[in-house]
Design a protein around this motif. Sequence first.
Motif, PDB file in Angstrom:
ATOM      1  N   SER A   4     -10.328  19.168 -10.941  1.00 14.79           N
ATOM      2  CA  SER A   4      -9.879  17.781 -11.083  1.00 14.79           C
ATOM      3  C   SER A   4      -8.492  17.723 -11.713  1.00 14.79           C
ATOM      4  O   SER A   4      -7.711  16.818 -11.421  1.00 14.79           O
ATOM      5  CB  SER A   4     -10.880  16.969 -11.900  1.00 14.79           C
ATOM      6  N   THR A   7      -6.076  18.402  -8.771  1.00 18.23           N
ATOM      7  CA  THR A   7      -5.920  17.245  -7.880  1.00 18.23           C
ATOM      8  C   THR A   7      -5.130  16.141  -8.572  1.00 18.23           C
ATOM      9  O   THR A   7      -4.344  15.455  -7.924  1.00 18.23           O
ATOM     10  CB  THR A   7      -7.279  16.712  -7.390  1.00 18.23           C
ATOM     11  N   ALA A   8      -5.302  15.978  -9.879  1.00 18.09           N
ATOM     12  CA  ALA A   8      -4.516  14.982 -10.614  1.00 18.09           C
ATOM     13  C   ALA A   8      -3.032  15.355 -10.602  1.00 18.09           C
ATOM     14  O   ALA A   8      -2.166  14.476 -10.468  1.00 18.09           O
ATOM     15  CB  ALA A   8      -5.024  14.849 -12.040  1.00 18.09           C
ATOM     16  N   LEU A  11      -1.626  14.482  -7.198  1.00 16.92           N
ATOM     17  CA  LEU A  11      -1.415  13.036  -7.124  1.00 16.92           C
ATOM     18  C   LEU A  11      -0.149  12.636  -7.880  1.00 16.92           C
ATOM     19  O   LEU A  11       0.658  11.850  -7.375  1.00 16.92           O
ATOM     20  CB  LEU A  11      -2.625  12.285  -7.673  1.00 16.92           C
ATOM     21  N   ILE A  43      -9.377  10.232  -6.611  1.00 15.03           N
ATOM     22  CA  ILE A  43      -8.083  10.916  -6.515  1.00 15.03           C
ATOM     23  C   ILE A  43      -7.843  11.371  -5.078  1.00 15.03           C
ATOM     24  O   ILE A  43      -6.724  11.265  -4.570  1.00 15.03           O
ATOM     25  CB  ILE A  43      -8.005  12.101  -7.500  1.00 15.03           C
ATOM     26  N   SER A  46      -6.553   8.498  -3.109  1.00 19.73           N
ATOM     27  CA  SER A  46      -5.169   8.191  -3.474  1.00 19.73           C
ATOM     28  C   SER A  46      -4.189   9.189  -2.868  1.00 19.73           C
ATOM     29  O   SER A  46      -3.140   8.815  -2.356  1.00 19.73           O
ATOM     30  CB  SER A  46      -5.019   8.183  -4.996  1.00 19.73           C
TER      31      SER A  46
END
Length: 78
Positions: A4, A7-8, A11, A43, A46
Amino acid sequence: MHQSHTTAKILNILASREGRGATIVTSQFDSEDWYKSLHDAVIAESILSRLVSVSEIVQLDGPNMRRETHEPLVPDPL
């Protein structure tokens, strides 16, 4: 690095690049399979909406070049 967190970061990179110029993203997966790779659904949505909404998707087709046998680029020393 935790999935995570990665992936953040992706983004954040895409958000900071938005409207600044071209961004090229490559993947060995079809875009339909990206949701499976990005485990956080919010995410993932997005990221993919930023990529797909203004993208031109080019899919290459052909043999897996890793499986092809080729002559070595550098000849073996004698």
